[in-house]
Design an enzyme around this catalytic site. Structure first.
Site, PDB file in Angstrom:
ATOM      1  N   GLY A  56      -0.829   3.917   3.699  1.00 49.48           N
ATOM      2  CA  GLY A  56       0.153   4.907   3.272  1.00 49.48           C
ATOM      3  C   GLY A  56       1.326   5.085   4.200  1.00 49.48           C
ATOM      4  O   GLY A  56       2.046   6.075   4.083  1.00 49.48           O
ATOM      5  N   TRP A  58       4.138   3.220   4.388  1.00 53.25           N
ATOM      6  CA  TRP A  58       5.399   3.087   3.636  1.00 53.25           C
ATOM      7  C   TRP A  58       5.617   4.279   2.710  1.00 53.25           C
ATOM      8  O   TRP A  58       6.750   4.684   2.464  1.00 53.25           O
ATOM      9  CB  TRP A  58       5.391   1.775   2.843  1.00 53.25           C
ATOM     10  CG  TRP A  58       5.702   0.575   3.695  1.00 53.25           C
ATOM     11  CD1 TRP A  58       5.479   0.455   5.031  1.00 53.25           C
ATOM     12  CD2 TRP A  58       6.295  -0.659   3.284  1.00 53.25           C
ATOM     13  NE1 TRP A  58       5.883  -0.770   5.480  1.00 53.25           N
ATOM     14  CE2 TRP A  58       6.389  -1.488   4.429  1.00 53.25           C
ATOM     15  CE3 TRP A  58       6.735  -1.155   2.079  1.00 53.25           C
ATOM     16  CZ2 TRP A  58       6.921  -2.764   4.382  1.00 53.25           C
ATOM     17  CZ3 TRP A  58       7.264  -2.441   2.026  1.00 53.25           C
ATOM     18  CH2 TRP A  58       7.361  -3.238   3.167  1.00 53.25           C
ATOM     19  N   ASP A  76      -3.259   0.694  -4.663  1.00 52.75           N
ATOM     20  CA  ASP A  76      -3.970  -0.217  -3.768  1.00 52.75           C
ATOM     21  C   ASP A  76      -5.415  -0.332  -4.235  1.00 52.75           C
ATOM     22  O   ASP A  76      -5.918   0.524  -4.982  1.00 52.75           O
ATOM     23  CB  ASP A  76      -3.916   0.266  -2.320  1.00 52.75           C
ATOM     24  CG  ASP A  76      -4.146  -0.882  -1.351  1.00 52.75           C
ATOM     25  OD1 ASP A  76      -5.302  -1.332  -1.240  1.00 52.75           O
ATOM     26  OD2 ASP A  76      -3.177  -1.341  -0.726  1.00 52.75           O
ATOM     27  N   ASP A  92      -6.203  -2.628  -9.149  1.00 55.06           N
ATOM     28  CA  ASP A  92      -5.867  -4.002  -8.771  1.00 55.06           C
ATOM     29  C   ASP A  92      -4.575  -4.383  -9.496  1.00 55.06           C
ATOM     30  O   ASP A  92      -4.497  -4.312 -10.729  1.00 55.06           O
ATOM     31  CB  ASP A  92      -7.006  -4.933  -9.167  1.00 55.06           C
ATOM     32  CG  ASP A  92      -6.775  -6.357  -8.677  1.00 55.06           C
ATOM     33  OD1 ASP A  92      -5.746  -6.593  -8.003  1.00 55.06           O
ATOM     34  OD2 ASP A  92      -7.613  -7.224  -8.963  1.00 55.06           O
ATOM     35  N   ASP A 117       3.981  -4.788   0.218  1.00 56.40           N
ATOM     36  CA  ASP A 117       3.617  -5.192   1.579  1.00 56.40           C
ATOM     37  C   ASP A 117       2.195  -5.736   1.590  1.00 56.40           C
ATOM     38  O   ASP A 117       1.477  -5.597   2.566  1.00 56.40           O
ATOM     39  CB  ASP A 117       3.742  -3.987   2.529  1.00 56.40           C
ATOM     40  CG  ASP A 117       3.637  -4.405   3.986  1.00 56.40           C
ATOM     41  OD1 ASP A 117       3.955  -5.571   4.295  1.00 56.40           O
ATOM     42  OD2 ASP A 117       3.202  -3.586   4.816  1.00 56.40           O
ATOM     43  N   LYS A 157       6.982  -8.886   0.919  1.00 57.68           N
ATOM     44  CA  LYS A 157       6.638  -9.685   2.103  1.00 57.68           C
ATOM     45  C   LYS A 157       6.201 -11.074   1.644  1.00 57.68           C
ATOM     46  O   LYS A 157       5.432 -11.209   0.691  1.00 57.68           O
ATOM     47  CB  LYS A 157       5.512  -9.002   2.881  1.00 57.68           C
ATOM     48  CG  LYS A 157       5.055  -9.783   4.099  1.00 57.68           C
ATOM     49  CD  LYS A 157       4.125  -8.955   4.970  1.00 57.68           C
ATOM     50  CE  LYS A 157       2.793  -8.731   4.319  1.00 57.68           C
ATOM     51  NZ  LYS A 157       1.857  -8.022   5.207  1.00 57.68           N
TER      52      LYS A 157
END
Length: 829
Positions: A56, A58, A76, A92, A117, A157
């Site tokens: 958490g 971000w 998540d 998911d 990320d 990312k």
């Protein structure tokens, strides 16, 4: 032996410690902060979706930089601890269930920013890990295309691998601008980079092959080129030469050089300048060096080329002057007709030149005014910066306790506190009334801002003092302050005529005390509430007469006097007052003159009169009265009913009685039973009475739900704090908040200090919070019951941490017995 921490890959770098200090859940929060500092995508966003958001960090950054009313959703696989103003989902991102949950949460909204990320579980092999991360990024892009608004941003990312270029190509097809960057917070040894995609194109239809990893990361076979393809079929044209230019040597004349619009370009193309004009060749500026330079220009340096340009300028001036002289000579030889036409053209030329000059002067004036205005604005900005810098320095000095607010080193001889006694004569009075407002403004502007809050704090303390005191204590304090004011007024009336030089026009002599009291009394009784006071006095007299008659008749009916009530100091005092007041009442019955009004104007309350009458009732009965002869019928005054507070069972029983008459009759009939206990409690032993009350009681027909309802209401009422407790808690909270604000200001000053190290800053902050009493935590105590045969020293039991206290089971029984004894003694009383 101490446990060694994980320090591999310099895990505990400065961003790790910064995240611990600032409260971020992960050091990756600083990556998003640095990306946002460069691209500015969080400030304008109204909705954000964070994929792979655990733990958490971000989400914390997004909640801090985005507007307060923004919608922030985090997804998540693992659960995320709740955050204020943030919605978290445990799903998911590669499944359809996650997409449905997001649609349910976002409804019709489209997000402005999508963050990713995420990284897979690594450790198998580098090739497999890189492919898994690229596949995860592709799934995140698929979700982003479903929920991203037109013009939105997608930050993800990516690992640097062979799948990076295909991903970058897909990003470029869907976004207007794609940039890859690596923030400073990302470790140098890490293969991660961040791709910022801005300006989502939002196509109506996206090819499904873009999100198919088999197609997106498919290896393209490069066909080998044959030998014939490598051989060039046609010789390319030579570049760098102008078309039609067959020679590289260019010879030009001086006249062309003087007429050239761009002399520098002319010199770069020319190889030689021939001086073909005799006048120009004989000109003083045409020296031997200039002739030598003109012969070969390609070998000249910067200095020689500059000398050629200066030579050209001199020649142009010479030629222009010569042409003007020829024009004047030509004007003289013109005919008269031509002269008229020439004069008209000259006048037009002159007028045009004058207009041009006026326009130039106006432009010059405007430029001058603009420059002056810019200088004035710059000067004002400089002064404002200087003033703000001084105020900031003064505030820092006050926060660091280097200087006290409102205290000045300057002399305060002439700028003391204002006093009326310093004004002597009409001239000084006129000076005070006129005043110097400029000086007052400058004085107020020079004061620091901290002085503004002093008066408010004092007022708060006064109000809190009044709320702390009881009404009786507050009345005593006010009486004491009134007495002090009267004494000060008496001392102020003393006139020292010898020391005074003149009469003060603002000081007015006080009137006598008796006159002031009479005026206050007349103002008080002139209110509307005292308009019908005469009628009230007559009614009070009639009631008192009826009470006296009723008492006398009761005295005649009773053969013996009742036993006197227990007397103490207060009752004796009240009875003596009542004896003194009885003759006044009898006089008021016979005479209803001015004394009647005087007695009715007394300040004593009606409750005190009733108490006095009750105390002196026995003495009045013994005296007797002749009021029977008047023949008044007196109604006896009943004592006020004493209300009993009902328990939950009593309230439930009262509800049954009030709701049904039949139930009321049944309850009354059932009260006559064999369990009825009609004996006097004083004649029986106490233990017998308690056992009878406990065991020989018939259960009432009550509903358990109704009883529980009233019991719950009682618990809610008992849970409410009384007014004094609530006020005390509010005052304590206000003091704590005030202390916290002061400590925060001091802590900010310590943090902004550059001269000390981080360790010293932490030590100073701890001492500040310790002095403020904000770091104290109540120590948790665990109670452990001691077993039999254990001595004084008890070892720490298994599973118990922190401070613990050993207690005895015997102690619990003793305390229970003490409570029973106290309850029994309370019943006896």
């Amino acid at each position: 032996m101490g446990k060694k921490g994980k320090v591999g890959k310099s895990r505990r770098d400065k961003f790790y410690h910064l995240a611990k200090e600032t409260g971020y859940r992960s050091r990756s929060a600083f990556k998003l902060i640095q990306l946002n500092r460069r691209f500015q995508f969080l400030q304008k966003a109204r909705a954000l979706l964070d994929l792979c958001a655990a733990p958490g960090g971000w989400l914390q950054v997004a909640a801090k930089f985005m507007p307060v009313s923004s919608l922030i959703v985090g997804v998540d696989l693992v659960p995320i601890k709740p955050l204020p103003n943030v919605v978290t989902l445990q799903e998911d991102i590669t499944t359809e269930r996650c997409r449905q949950a997001l649609r349910k949460e976002l409804k019709t909204w489209k997000v402005d920013v999508v963050l990713n990320d995420g990284a897979p579980n690594v450790g198998a092999s580098w090739v497999h890990d890189a492919y898994s991360q690229a596949h995860l990024t592709l799934m995140a892009l698929r979700l982003a295309c479903d929920f991203l608004a037109r013009g939105g941003c997608f930050i993800t990312k990516v690992f640097r691998s062979r799948d990076y270029q295909p991903l970058l190509w897909i990003f470029q097809q869907l976004f207007h601008r794609v940039q890859a960057t690596k923030p400073q917070a990302s470790r140098h040894e890490s293969a991660e980079i961040f791709v910022v995609c801005q300006g989502f194109l939002a196509p109506d239809k996206v090819d499904a092959k873009f999100f198919d990893p088999k197609f997106a990361f498919k290896e393209v076979e490069v066909q080998a080129k044959t030998v014939t393809e490598l051989v060039t079929k046609k010789k390319p044209k030579a570049e760098g030469y102008a078309e039609g230019d067959l020679t590289l040597y260019h010879r030009t004349s001086v006249t062309d050089f003087l007429r050239a619009a761009n002399p520098v370009d002319f010199l770069s193309k020319a190889s030689e300048i021939s001086i073909d004009d005799k006048e120009l060749a004989q000109h003083p500026a045409t020296t031997e060096d200039i002739r030598a330079c003109c012969q070969d220009i390609k070998v000249l340096g910067r200095k020689e080329l500059r000398s050629l340009l200066n030579w050209r300028t001199k020649l142009r001036r010479y030629v222009a002057k010569k042409l003007k002289e020829q024009a004047k000579a030509l004007d003289i030889s013109l005919s008269s007709e031509e002269e008229g036409d020439e004069e008209e053209s000259a006048a037009e030329t002159k007028q045009a030149s004058e207009e041009e000059e006026e326009r130039e002067e106006e432009e010059q004036l405007n430029r001058t005014l603009a420059e002056m205005k810019a200088q004035e604005v710059a000067e004002l900005k400089r002064k404002k910066k200087k003033l703000l810098r001084e105020q900031r320095k003064q505030r820092e000095r006050v926060e660091l306790k280097m200087d006290l607010p409102g205290v000045s080193i300057a002399d305060e001889g002439e700028t003391g506190m204002f006093s009326l006694r310093t004004i002597r004569g009409q001239q000084l009075l006129e000076e005070v009334t006129q005043g110097d407002m400029n000086a007052a403004d400058t004085f107020l502007s020079d004061l620091p801002r901290d002085d503004i809050y002093v008066s408010d704090a004092e007022d708060d303390d006064d109000t809190s003092l009044e709320s702390d005191l009881d009404p009786e204590e507050l009345a005593g304090v006010r009486t004491h302050s009134d007495q002090k004011e009267q004494k000060s007024l008496q001392f102020a009336q003393v006139d020292d005529s010898k020391e005074e030089e003149g009469e003060n026009p603002l000081l007015v002599p006080l009137e006598e005390k008796a006159v002031l009291q009479e005026e206050q009394a007349s103002l008080w009784f002139s209110k509307d509430g005292f308009s019908g006071i005469d009628d009230d006095a007559d009614e009070a007299l009639e009631i008192s007469q009826a009470q006296l008659l009723y008492k006398s008749r009761q005295k005649e009916q009773q053969p013996t006097d009742p036993p006197p009530p227990p007397t103490n100091l207060k009752t004796e005092k009240k009875s003596s007052q009542c004896q003194n007041e009885v003759p006044k009442e009898t006089e008021a019955i016979t005479d209803t003159g001015g004394e009647d009004r005087d007695s009715s104007d007394s300040d004593s309350s009606s409750s005190e009169d009733e108490d006095d009458w009750k105390v002196s009732r026995g003495k009045k009965r013994s005296r007797g009265s002749k009021a029977d002869e008047d023949g008044f019928e007196v109604v006896p005054i009943e004592d006020p009913v004493k209300y009993r507070i009902l328990d939950p069972e009593g309230l439930a029983l009262g509800a049954v009685i009030a709701s049904s008459k039949k139930a009321k009759r049944d309850l009354i009939d059932n009260s006559f039973n064999r369990y009825a206990f009609n004996e006097e409690e004083e004649e029986l032993p106490e233990w017998f009475v308690q056992e009878e009350k406990q065991h020989r009681i018939r259960q009432l027909p009550l509903d358990k739900k109704e009883v529980e309802h009233y019991r719950k209401r009682w618990r809610e009422i008992n849970a409410r704090p009384i007014k004094k407790v609530a006020e005390a808690k509010a005052r304590k909270k206000r003091r704590m908040l005030k202390k916290l604000e002061q400590t925060k200001k001091k802590a900010e000053a310590v943090v902004n200090t550059v001269d000390i190290s981080e360790r010293e800053k932490v030590a100073q902050l701890r001492s500040l919070y310790k002095k403020a009493g904000l770091g104290k935590e109540k120590r948790q105590v665990t109670y452990v019951v001691a077993k039999k045969g254990v001595g004084r020293k008890v070892r720490r039991p298994a599973g118990v941490r922190g401070h613990f206290k050993v207690v005895d089971s015997r102690m619990k029984k003793d305390q229970r017995a003490q409570r029973k004894e106290q309850k029994r003694n309370h019943r006896r009383k």
